[in-house]
Design a protein around this motif. Structure first.
Motif, PDB file in Angstrom:
ATOM      1  N   MET A  44       0.676  -1.043   0.102  1.00 11.59           N
ATOM      2  CA  MET A  44      -0.014   0.013   0.019  1.00 11.59           C
ATOM      3  C   MET A  44       0.925   1.131   0.064  1.00 11.59           C
ATOM      4  O   MET A  44       1.487   1.427   0.982  1.00 11.59           O
ATOM      5  CB  MET A  44      -0.800  -0.037   1.112  1.00 11.59           C
ATOM      6  CG  MET A  44      -2.081   1.094   1.072  1.00 11.59           C
ATOM      7  SD  MET A  44      -3.238   0.556  -0.196  1.00 11.59           S
ATOM      8  CE  MET A  44      -3.972   2.055   0.241  1.00 11.59           C
ATOM      9  N   CYS A  46       1.526   4.947   0.185  1.00 11.06           N
ATOM     10  CA  CYS A  46       0.809   5.977   0.972  1.00 11.06           C
ATOM     11  C   CYS A  46       1.270   7.318   0.823  1.00 11.06           C
ATOM     12  O   CYS A  46       2.247   7.556   1.562  1.00 11.06           O
ATOM     13  CB  CYS A  46       0.834   5.593   2.625  1.00 11.06           C
ATOM     14  SG  CYS A  46       0.025   4.100   2.931  1.00 11.06           S
ATOM     15  N   LEU A  63      -2.922   0.579  -3.713  1.00  4.68           N
ATOM     16  CA  LEU A  63      -2.824  -0.769  -3.447  1.00  4.68           C
ATOM     17  C   LEU A  63      -2.192  -1.484  -4.795  1.00  4.68           C
ATOM     18  O   LEU A  63      -2.528  -1.169  -5.883  1.00  4.68           O
ATOM     19  CB  LEU A  63      -3.992  -1.389  -2.929  1.00  4.68           C
ATOM     20  CG  LEU A  63      -3.574  -3.035  -2.582  1.00  4.68           C
ATOM     21  CD1 LEU A  63      -2.978  -3.157  -1.430  1.00  4.68           C
ATOM     22  CD2 LEU A  63      -4.785  -3.769  -2.627  1.00  4.68           C
ATOM     23  N   THR A  64      -1.269  -2.051  -4.333  1.00  2.06           N
ATOM     24  CA  THR A  64      -0.640  -2.893  -5.727  1.00  2.06           C
ATOM     25  C   THR A  64      -0.135  -4.290  -5.188  1.00  2.06           C
ATOM     26  O   THR A  64       0.180  -4.422  -3.880  1.00  2.06           O
ATOM     27  CB  THR A  64       0.868  -2.163  -6.241  1.00  2.06           C
ATOM     28  OG1 THR A  64       1.439  -2.840  -7.290  1.00  2.06           O
ATOM     29  CG2 THR A  64       1.970  -2.129  -5.272  1.00  2.06           C
ATOM     30  N   THR A  65      -0.307  -5.291  -6.274  1.00  9.08           N
ATOM     31  CA  THR A  65       0.182  -6.634  -5.676  1.00  9.08           C
ATOM     32  C   THR A  65       0.709  -7.239  -7.097  1.00  9.08           C
ATOM     33  O   THR A  65       0.784  -6.621  -8.040  1.00  9.08           O
ATOM     34  CB  THR A  65      -1.165  -7.385  -5.558  1.00  9.08           C
ATOM     35  OG1 THR A  65      -1.903  -7.532  -6.478  1.00  9.08           O
ATOM     36  CG2 THR A  65      -1.780  -6.900  -4.453  1.00  9.08           C
ATOM     37  N   SER A 112       9.030   1.812   1.697  1.00  9.56           N
ATOM     38  CA  SER A 112       7.931   1.220   2.549  1.00  9.56           C
ATOM     39  C   SER A 112       8.665   0.405   3.620  1.00  9.56           C
ATOM     40  O   SER A 112       9.739   0.421   3.773  1.00  9.56           O
ATOM     41  CB  SER A 112       7.129   0.095   1.579  1.00  9.56           C
ATOM     42  OG  SER A 112       7.962  -0.730   1.628  1.00  9.56           O
ATOM     43  N   GLU A 143      -5.885  -2.950   3.085  1.00 10.45           N
ATOM     44  CA  GLU A 143      -6.127  -1.497   2.201  1.00 10.45           C
ATOM     45  C   GLU A 143      -6.785  -0.589   2.912  1.00 10.45           C
ATOM     46  O   GLU A 143      -6.474   0.521   2.661  1.00 10.45           O
ATOM     47  CB  GLU A 143      -7.009  -1.947   0.913  1.00 10.45           C
ATOM     48  CG  GLU A 143      -6.872  -1.029   0.108  1.00 10.45           C
ATOM     49  CD  GLU A 143      -7.712  -1.216  -1.151  1.00 10.45           C
ATOM     50  OE1 GLU A 143      -7.654  -0.628  -2.387  1.00 10.45           O
ATOM     51  OE2 GLU A 143      -8.446  -2.456  -1.367  1.00 10.45           O
ATOM     52  N   ALA A 191      -3.789   0.381   6.180  1.00 14.38           N
ATOM     53  CA  ALA A 191      -2.511   0.334   6.045  1.00 14.38           C
ATOM     54  C   ALA A 191      -1.848   1.696   6.201  1.00 14.38           C
ATOM     55  O   ALA A 191      -0.667   1.937   6.690  1.00 14.38           O
ATOM     56  CB  ALA A 191      -2.033  -0.384   4.933  1.00 14.38           C
ATOM     57  N   CYS A 192      -2.674   2.944   5.660  1.00 17.81           N
ATOM     58  CA  CYS A 192      -1.964   4.375   5.430  1.00 17.81           C
ATOM     59  C   CYS A 192      -2.493   5.095   6.607  1.00 17.81           C
ATOM     60  O   CYS A 192      -2.216   6.317   6.705  1.00 17.81           O
ATOM     61  CB  CYS A 192      -2.409   4.821   4.301  1.00 17.81           C
ATOM     62  SG  CYS A 192      -1.673   4.057   2.825  1.00 17.81           S
TER      63      CYS A 192
END
Length: 136
Positions: A12, A14, A49-51, A89, A129, A132-133
């Motif tokens: 995530m 941010c 968000l990335t995966t 991160s 999601e 997390a921030c």
């Protein structure tokens, strides 16, 4: 983790950007902190968000280093970074035993408490999601 059991990197971003990610052997001894795998995003990742797959090629990511299979009783850490070292991160530490306890749709990450203590937690992707921030 994907529905078919493959390990994913989940990040995530941010309020900043991330250019890539590195998976390394986690050790207090810097001589043992060996990079195991590394990826560069095709474009800087914006706040979102990335995966991506930690085990196979993924669209939007280029594997820049791919050494060694993951092994039992080894602690790994995954973190995101920028090419110019302006941002990174938080990292997450895990072992294959931690991975084996995940079910599809779950994320393991290191949550930092109000007093600064870190602990590994496992939550749903939706909760990750959403939260997390919060402390950034």
């Amino acid at each position: 983790m994907t529905g078919d059991g493959r390990l994913l990197g989940v990040m995530m971003v941010c309020g900043h950007r991330i250019d890539g990610a590195t998976l390394y052997v986690d050790s207090d001894d810097s001589d043992r902190a060996v990079t195991v795998r590394s990826w560069t995003a095709d474009r800087p990742l914006p706040a979102a968000l990335t995966t991506w797959s930690l085990e196979a090629p993924s669209p939007g990511w280029r594997a820049t280093r791919w050494h060694r299979p993951l092994t039992p009783r080894t602690s790994y850490a995954l973190y995101g970074w920028t090419k110019d070292d302006s941002w990174s991160s938080g990292d997450v530490s895990f072992t294959l035993a931690d991975r084996d306890r995940l079910t599809p749709g779950q994320v393991r990450y290191d949550r930092v408490s109000a007093d600064g203590d870190e602990s590994g937690v496992t939550v749903s992707l939706a909760e990750f999601e959403r939260t997390a921030c919060q402390d950034t």
